[in-house]
Motif scaffolding. Structure first.
Motif, PDB file in Angstrom:
ATOM      1  N   UNK A  97      43.115  39.503  48.903  1.00 34.68           N
ATOM      2  CA  UNK A  97      42.857  38.060  48.846  1.00 34.68           C
ATOM      3  C   UNK A  97      42.425  37.647  47.439  1.00 34.68           C
ATOM      4  N   UNK A  98      43.029  36.575  46.941  1.00 36.44           N
ATOM      5  CA  UNK A  98      42.591  35.999  45.667  1.00 36.44           C
ATOM      6  C   UNK A  98      42.197  34.544  45.915  1.00 36.44           C
ATOM      7  N   UNK A  99      40.949  34.217  45.606  1.00 40.56           N
ATOM      8  CA  UNK A  99      40.425  32.857  45.787  1.00 40.56           C
ATOM      9  C   UNK A  99      40.472  32.176  44.411  1.00 40.56           C
ATOM     10  N   UNK A 100      41.537  31.388  44.176  1.00 43.70           N
ATOM     11  CA  UNK A 100      41.695  30.804  42.828  1.00 43.70           C
ATOM     12  C   UNK A 100      40.557  29.835  42.511  1.00 43.70           C
ATOM     13  N   UNK A 101      40.028  29.172  43.550  1.00 44.15           N
ATOM     14  CA  UNK A 101      38.915  28.235  43.338  1.00 44.15           C
ATOM     15  C   UNK A 101      37.688  28.936  42.765  1.00 44.15           C
ATOM     16  N   UNK A 102      37.541  30.223  43.098  1.00 46.60           N
ATOM     17  CA  UNK A 102      36.357  30.944  42.601  1.00 46.60           C
ATOM     18  C   UNK A 102      36.399  31.068  41.080  1.00 46.60           C
ATOM     19  N   UNK A 103      37.607  31.070  40.506  1.00 46.04           N
ATOM     20  CA  UNK A 103      37.712  31.149  39.042  1.00 46.04           C
ATOM     21  C   UNK A 103      37.368  29.805  38.391  1.00 46.04           C
TER      22      UNK A 103
ATOM     23  N   UNK B 273      39.853  42.355  48.080  1.00 46.41           N
ATOM     24  CA  UNK B 273      40.026  41.107  47.339  1.00 46.41           C
ATOM     25  C   UNK B 273      39.589  41.215  45.899  1.00 46.41           C
ATOM     26  N   UNK B 274      39.149  40.085  45.360  1.00 45.92           N
ATOM     27  CA  UNK B 274      38.675  40.037  43.978  1.00 45.92           C
ATOM     28  C   UNK B 274      37.415  39.203  43.926  1.00 45.92           C
ATOM     29  N   UNK B 275      36.546  39.540  42.976  1.00 52.10           N
ATOM     30  CA  UNK B 275      35.359  38.719  42.799  1.00 52.10           C
ATOM     31  C   UNK B 275      35.222  38.386  41.318  1.00 52.10           C
ATOM     32  N   UNK B 276      34.918  37.098  41.011  1.00 52.24           N
ATOM     33  CA  UNK B 276      34.708  36.775  39.603  1.00 52.24           C
ATOM     34  C   UNK B 276      33.328  37.262  39.159  1.00 52.24           C
ATOM     35  N   UNK B 277      33.277  37.943  38.031  1.00 50.95           N
ATOM     36  CA  UNK B 277      31.996  38.392  37.479  1.00 50.95           C
ATOM     37  C   UNK B 277      31.645  37.506  36.300  1.00 50.95           C
TER      38      UNK B 277
END
Ligand code: CDP
Ligand code: CDP
Length: 223
Positions: free
Chosen positions: A33-39, A77-81
């Motif tokens: 899962x990639x949450x583009x809004x999180x970027x 998924x991915x998490x923005x750091x």
């Protein structure tokens, strides 16, 4: 040569259920899962750490601050750091939510987000949620879904998520106003692709919504 990767795009307005659904669909299909809004949120949080007053926020200053952001693979998924650390509470907080639509209007910031999301999509099979995934980021996505729901239902979901109980009349009034304002701020970047399947989730449970998209994925032979 690596096999070509599959992307599923899930777009729609705030609280239509995109992120929670995309996460569950990705898990079900064995995708990421990639949450583009999180970027967009992480870039906003990074800029906010330098200065709270958005009047002076130029595209260059946001992109400069966003150099502190990286998209890191985790589990499914991915998490923005931010400076190498997760900052989930910060990026989901009100200060970021109030400013993120402004940051998301900056073309350079959109290019910055899109480059990272596309990179994830080159490396993994992905379910990506956002506003313009089916139209701009992955116009050739194997399956495109556009979720909608009545503003009142979306407001109810947001309050339930925050408080764990049903909203009072006053909370409903305030949250519906916030949802409608964000719809307006996001209108230009939130567009249904002509070939996206529209799903009205107002009357659907979270599980029904997930099941429908997994079924669609199987019909599109993308599982
Ligand atoms: O979860 P919610 O719908 O509240 O928002 P989000 O997905 O976290 O996205 C935050 C903001 O980023 C949105 O309100 C849009 O302004 C922007 N966004 C965008 O412009 N394009 C995307 N693909 C994703 C988010
Ligand atoms: O990403 P987006 O802002 O579109 O929505 P979300 O964060 O996935 O969902 C917002 C909240 O609505 C979450 O607490 C979901 O569990 C909930 N939800 C629900 O109650 N019923 C649905 N049919 C879909 C989502």
């Amino acid at each position: 040569m690596s096999k070509s990767r599959i992307a599923i795009a899930i777009d729609g307005p705030a609280a239509s259920g995109k992120s929670s659904t995309a996460k569950a669909v990705a898990r079900e299909l064995g995708y990421r899962h990639v949450d583009s809004g999180s970027l967009y949120r992480a870039a906003t949080a990074a800029r906010l750490r330098k200065e709270g007053e958005p009047v002076a926020w130029t595209e260059e200053s946001v992109l400069d601050a966003a150099r502190a952001v990286s998209l890191s693979p985790v589990d499914d998924g991915f998490v923005p750091l931010l400076n190498g650390r997760p900052a989930d509470d910060e990026i989901r907080g009100d200060a970021v939510t109030h400013r993120v639509s402004l940051v998301a209007k900056m073309p350079g910031v959109r290019d910055w987000v899109n480059a990272q999301v596309r990179k994830a999509g080159r490396e993994y099979d992905v379910v990506v949620d956002g506003r313009d995934i089916g139209t701009v980021v992955f116009p050739d996505a194997a399956l495109k879904v556009f979720l909608v729901a009545d503003p009142e239902e979306r407001a109810r979901r947001r309050v339930r998520e925050r408080t764990g109980r049903e909203p009072s009349a006053e909370e409903m009034f305030d949250e519906t106003a916030r949802i409608l304002l964000r719809d307006e701020l996001d209108a230009t970047q939130s567009v249904k692709a002509v070939d996206a399947v529209l799903i009205d989730t107002t009357q659907l449970t979270q599980d029904e919504q997930i099941e429908r998209i997994v079924e669609l994925a199987r019909l599109h032979n993308v599982d």
